[in-house]
Design a protein around this motif. Structure first.
Motif, PDB file in Angstrom:
ATOM      1  N   LYS A 207       0.279  -1.560   0.139  1.00 15.96           N
ATOM      2  CA  LYS A 207       0.141   0.409   0.191  1.00 15.96           C
ATOM      3  C   LYS A 207       0.888   1.001   0.373  1.00 15.96           C
ATOM      4  O   LYS A 207       0.823   2.364  -0.393  1.00 15.96           O
ATOM      5  CB  LYS A 207      -1.088   0.032   1.425  1.00 15.96           C
ATOM      6  CG  LYS A 207      -1.604   1.014   1.424  1.00 15.96           C
ATOM      7  CD  LYS A 207      -2.829   1.260   2.796  1.00 15.96           C
ATOM      8  CE  LYS A 207      -3.627   2.675   2.304  1.00 15.96           C
ATOM      9  NZ  LYS A 207      -4.781   2.460   3.522  1.00 15.96           N
ATOM     10  N   ALA A 208       1.879   0.876   1.126  1.00 17.55           N
ATOM     11  CA  ALA A 208       2.541   1.909   0.961  1.00 17.55           C
ATOM     12  C   ALA A 208       3.402   2.777  -0.260  1.00 17.55           C
ATOM     13  O   ALA A 208       3.248   4.195  -1.039  1.00 17.55           O
ATOM     14  CB  ALA A 208       3.549   1.808   1.655  1.00 17.55           C
ATOM     15  N   TYR A 209       3.807   1.350  -1.281  1.00 22.02           N
ATOM     16  CA  TYR A 209       4.318   1.240  -2.063  1.00 22.02           C
ATOM     17  C   TYR A 209       3.170   2.049  -3.439  1.00 22.02           C
ATOM     18  O   TYR A 209       3.784   3.460  -4.038  1.00 22.02           O
ATOM     19  CB  TYR A 209       4.791  -0.076  -2.185  1.00 22.02           C
ATOM     20  CG  TYR A 209       5.472   0.484  -4.059  1.00 22.02           C
ATOM     21  CD1 TYR A 209       6.950   0.601  -4.594  1.00 22.02           C
ATOM     22  CD2 TYR A 209       5.136  -0.300  -5.124  1.00 22.02           C
ATOM     23  CE1 TYR A 209       7.358   0.768  -5.662  1.00 22.02           C
ATOM     24  CE2 TYR A 209       5.601  -0.526  -6.580  1.00 22.02           C
ATOM     25  CZ  TYR A 209       6.725   0.307  -6.646  1.00 22.02           C
ATOM     26  OH  TYR A 209       7.351   0.395  -7.722  1.00 22.02           O
ATOM     27  N   LEU A 210       2.295   1.657  -3.997  1.00 20.10           N
ATOM     28  CA  LEU A 210       1.508   1.919  -4.831  1.00 20.10           C
ATOM     29  C   LEU A 210       0.653   4.154  -3.944  1.00 20.10           C
ATOM     30  O   LEU A 210       1.229   3.714  -5.076  1.00 20.10           O
ATOM     31  CB  LEU A 210       0.378   1.086  -4.309  1.00 20.10           C
ATOM     32  CG  LEU A 210       0.062   0.047  -5.141  1.00 20.10           C
ATOM     33  CD1 LEU A 210      -1.469  -0.623  -4.577  1.00 20.10           C
ATOM     34  CD2 LEU A 210       0.566  -0.230  -6.547  1.00 20.10           C
ATOM     35  N   SER A 211       0.678   3.981  -2.979  1.00 22.22           N
ATOM     36  CA  SER A 211       0.727   5.394  -2.566  1.00 22.22           C
ATOM     37  C   SER A 211       1.418   6.762  -2.885  1.00 22.22           C
ATOM     38  O   SER A 211       1.316   7.236  -3.674  1.00 22.22           O
ATOM     39  CB  SER A 211       0.157   5.155  -0.830  1.00 22.22           C
ATOM     40  OG  SER A 211      -0.077   7.020  -1.063  1.00 22.22           O
ATOM     41  N   SER A 212       2.820   5.666  -2.867  1.00 22.04           N
ATOM     42  CA  SER A 212       4.308   6.647  -3.892  1.00 22.04           C
ATOM     43  C   SER A 212       4.061   6.709  -4.806  1.00 22.04           C
ATOM     44  O   SER A 212       4.579   7.735  -5.125  1.00 22.04           O
ATOM     45  CB  SER A 212       5.171   5.343  -2.207  1.00 22.04           C
ATOM     46  OG  SER A 212       6.721   6.431  -3.138  1.00 22.04           O
ATOM     47  N   MET A 213       3.724   5.249  -5.171  1.00 16.90           N
ATOM     48  CA  MET A 213       3.621   5.720  -6.902  1.00 16.90           C
ATOM     49  C   MET A 213       2.108   6.504  -7.168  1.00 16.90           C
ATOM     50  O   MET A 213       2.807   6.872  -8.403  1.00 16.90           O
ATOM     51  CB  MET A 213       3.133   4.588  -7.562  1.00 16.90           C
ATOM     52  CG  MET A 213       4.338   3.446  -7.612  1.00 16.90           C
ATOM     53  SD  MET A 213       4.526   1.798  -8.489  1.00 16.90           S
ATOM     54  CE  MET A 213       3.953   1.708  -9.753  1.00 16.90           C
ATOM     55  N   ILE A 214       1.332   6.612  -6.855  1.00 19.23           N
ATOM     56  CA  ILE A 214       0.229   7.209  -7.277  1.00 19.23           C
ATOM     57  C   ILE A 214       0.331   8.666  -6.576  1.00 19.23           C
ATOM     58  O   ILE A 214      -0.078   9.670  -7.656  1.00 19.23           O
ATOM     59  CB  ILE A 214      -0.801   6.642  -6.066  1.00 19.23           C
ATOM     60  CG1 ILE A 214      -1.236   5.395  -6.421  1.00 19.23           C
ATOM     61  CG2 ILE A 214      -2.519   7.917  -6.279  1.00 19.23           C
ATOM     62  CD1 ILE A 214      -2.571   4.618  -5.713  1.00 19.23           C
ATOM     63  N   ASN A 215       0.780   8.368  -5.567  1.00 19.36           N
ATOM     64  CA  ASN A 215       1.571   9.824  -5.192  1.00 19.36           C
ATOM     65  C   ASN A 215       2.415  11.144  -6.399  1.00 19.36           C
ATOM     66  O   ASN A 215       2.205  11.737  -7.038  1.00 19.36           O
ATOM     67  CB  ASN A 215       2.371  10.233  -4.140  1.00 19.36           C
ATOM     68  CG  ASN A 215       1.212  10.439  -2.954  1.00 19.36           C
ATOM     69  OD1 ASN A 215       0.215  10.959  -3.676  1.00 19.36           O
ATOM     70  ND2 ASN A 215       2.115   9.980  -1.737  1.00 19.36           N
ATOM     71  N   ASP A 216       3.662   9.663  -6.790  1.00 18.34           N
ATOM     72  CA  ASP A 216       4.697  10.737  -8.005  1.00 18.34           C
ATOM     73  C   ASP A 216       3.627  10.613  -9.039  1.00 18.34           C
ATOM     74  O   ASP A 216       4.096  11.234  -9.875  1.00 18.34           O
ATOM     75  CB  ASP A 216       5.309   9.618  -7.315  1.00 18.34           C
ATOM     76  CG  ASP A 216       6.502   9.401  -8.652  1.00 18.34           C
ATOM     77  OD1 ASP A 216       6.805  11.187  -8.506  1.00 18.34           O
ATOM     78  OD2 ASP A 216       7.497   9.028  -9.539  1.00 18.34           O
ATOM     79  N   PHE A 217       2.689   9.995  -9.107  1.00 19.82           N
ATOM     80  CA  PHE A 217       2.591   9.777 -10.457  1.00 19.82           C
ATOM     81  C   PHE A 217       1.190  10.964 -10.621  1.00 19.82           C
ATOM     82  O   PHE A 217       1.279  11.714 -11.655  1.00 19.82           O
ATOM     83  CB  PHE A 217       1.151   8.820 -10.715  1.00 19.82           C
ATOM     84  CG  PHE A 217       0.707   8.523 -12.276  1.00 19.82           C
ATOM     85  CD1 PHE A 217       1.512   8.731 -13.232  1.00 19.82           C
ATOM     86  CD2 PHE A 217      -0.691   9.038 -12.312  1.00 19.82           C
ATOM     87  CE1 PHE A 217       0.480   9.054 -14.854  1.00 19.82           C
ATOM     88  CE2 PHE A 217      -1.418   9.850 -13.263  1.00 19.82           C
ATOM     89  CZ  PHE A 217      -1.012   8.809 -14.410  1.00 19.82           C
ATOM     90  N   THR A 218       0.669  11.495  -9.683  1.00 17.85           N
ATOM     91  CA  THR A 218      -0.160  12.650  -9.471  1.00 17.85           C
ATOM     92  C   THR A 218       0.384  14.024  -9.736  1.00 17.85           C
ATOM     93  O   THR A 218       0.258  14.660 -10.179  1.00 17.85           O
ATOM     94  CB  THR A 218      -1.030  12.604  -8.177  1.00 17.85           C
ATOM     95  OG1 THR A 218      -1.336  11.194  -8.176  1.00 17.85           O
ATOM     96  CG2 THR A 218      -2.374  13.576  -7.859  1.00 17.85           C
ATOM     97  N   THR A 219       2.246  13.409  -8.864  1.00 16.21           N
ATOM     98  CA  THR A 219       2.667  14.858  -8.841  1.00 16.21           C
ATOM     99  C   THR A 219       3.415  15.727 -10.278  1.00 16.21           C
ATOM    100  O   THR A 219       3.219  16.468 -10.354  1.00 16.21           O
ATOM    101  CB  THR A 219       4.090  14.657  -7.967  1.00 16.21           C
ATOM    102  OG1 THR A 219       3.364  14.512  -6.991  1.00 16.21           O
ATOM    103  CG2 THR A 219       4.412  16.213  -7.920  1.00 16.21           C
ATOM    104  N   ARG A 220       4.059  14.429 -11.448  1.00 14.97           N
ATOM    105  CA  ARG A 220       3.675  14.365 -12.608  1.00 14.97           C
ATOM    106  C   ARG A 220       3.095  14.777 -13.399  1.00 14.97           C
ATOM    107  O   ARG A 220       2.871  15.933 -14.723  1.00 14.97           O
ATOM    108  CB  ARG A 220       4.846  12.992 -13.147  1.00 14.97           C
ATOM    109  CG  ARG A 220       6.009  12.857 -12.724  1.00 14.97           C
ATOM    110  CD  ARG A 220       6.508  11.453 -12.666  1.00 14.97           C
ATOM    111  NE  ARG A 220       7.707  11.078 -11.985  1.00 14.97           N
ATOM    112  CZ  ARG A 220       8.343   9.776 -12.620  1.00 14.97           C
ATOM    113  NH1 ARG A 220       8.398   9.230 -13.575  1.00 14.97           N
ATOM    114  NH2 ARG A 220       9.478   9.911 -11.818  1.00 14.97           N
TER     115      ARG A 220
END
Length: 241
Positions: A207-220
């Protein structure tokens, strides 16, 4: 005539005196008359002795017979005195025996009295012993009955105790069984809990990894192309959020 008097003398000397006969002789004799007869006989003997030379054969035989009679009378008097002495001695002995007899009768009476007292005491003691024996039999019967009752009670209590021990042992066995089951269940639950924790940790990391990926994707996605450095890169310098 001389022979019978000598036989009578021997008979008197050999026989023992009888109390009745002696008492009759004692009552019949009179000491003063005997003394006078002795003097008369002695004087007559002296006269006969002086006149023997002048007498014929018949007179001499008569004188000899008279002398024999006098000797027999003298012997009888001597015997009478001896019997009198024996009677006196025997009377004294009889008195002593009577006294001893009275003392013995007194002792016998005292002994008989003591024997009666002892018999009375023995009877009382026998009665007491009989009473004690009767009490002992009654007590023994009572104790036997109580002992039988106590044995029955003890046997009943023993059975109850045995049942309680059996129930206690069954309860302990059941408790041990449940404890073993609970320990096994706890072991399984701990194992399952460990697996759940491991899964939870894996899911959390994912979940932490997915959340990080989602945050990164959202940021980008929100940052314009060619724009400045994303805030995350400015923050850590490597572009990872």
């Amino acid at each position: 005539m001389a022979t019978p008097f000598f036989k009578k003398k021997d008979t008197v000397d050999n026989k023992q005196p009888r109390p009745g006969v002696v008492q009759k002789v004692q009552l019949a004799e009179d000491p003063p008359e005997e003394t006078e007869s002795y003097e008369t006989v002695e004087s007559l003997s002296s006269l006969i002795s002086t006149g023997k030379a002048q007498l014929d054969k018949k007179s001499l035989d008569l004188i000899f017979a008279v002398e024999q009679i006098i000797q027999a009378r003298t012997h009888a008097d001597t015997t009478n005195h001896e019997l009198q002495d024996r009677l006196t001695h025997t009377s004294g002995h009889v008195e002593r025996l009577n006294k001893d007899l009275k003392n013995l009768n007194k002792v016998i009476e005292e002994r008989e009295k003591s024997i009666l007292e002892l018999e009375h005491t023995l009877v009382e003691r026998n009665l007491k012993v009989d009473q004690v024996m009767e009490d002992h039999r009654e007590l023994h019967a009572t104790l036997s009955s109580e002992m039988d009752e106590l044995k029955s009670t003890i046997e009943l209590e023993r059975q109850k105790y045995a049942n309680l021990v059996q129930k206690h042992n069954d309860a302990i066995s059941e408790k041990l069984k449940k404890m073993n089951e609970l320990e096994e269940k706890i072991g399984r639950l701990e194992t399952e809990n460990a697996h759940v924790k491991q899964k939870y940790e894996t899911v959390r990391q994912e979940k932490a990894y997915l959340s990080s990926m989602i945050n990164d994707f959202t940021t980008r996605m929100t940052t314009p192309f060619g724009g400045g450095t994303p805030p995350a890169e400015r923050a850590d310098g490597n572009g990872n959020t």
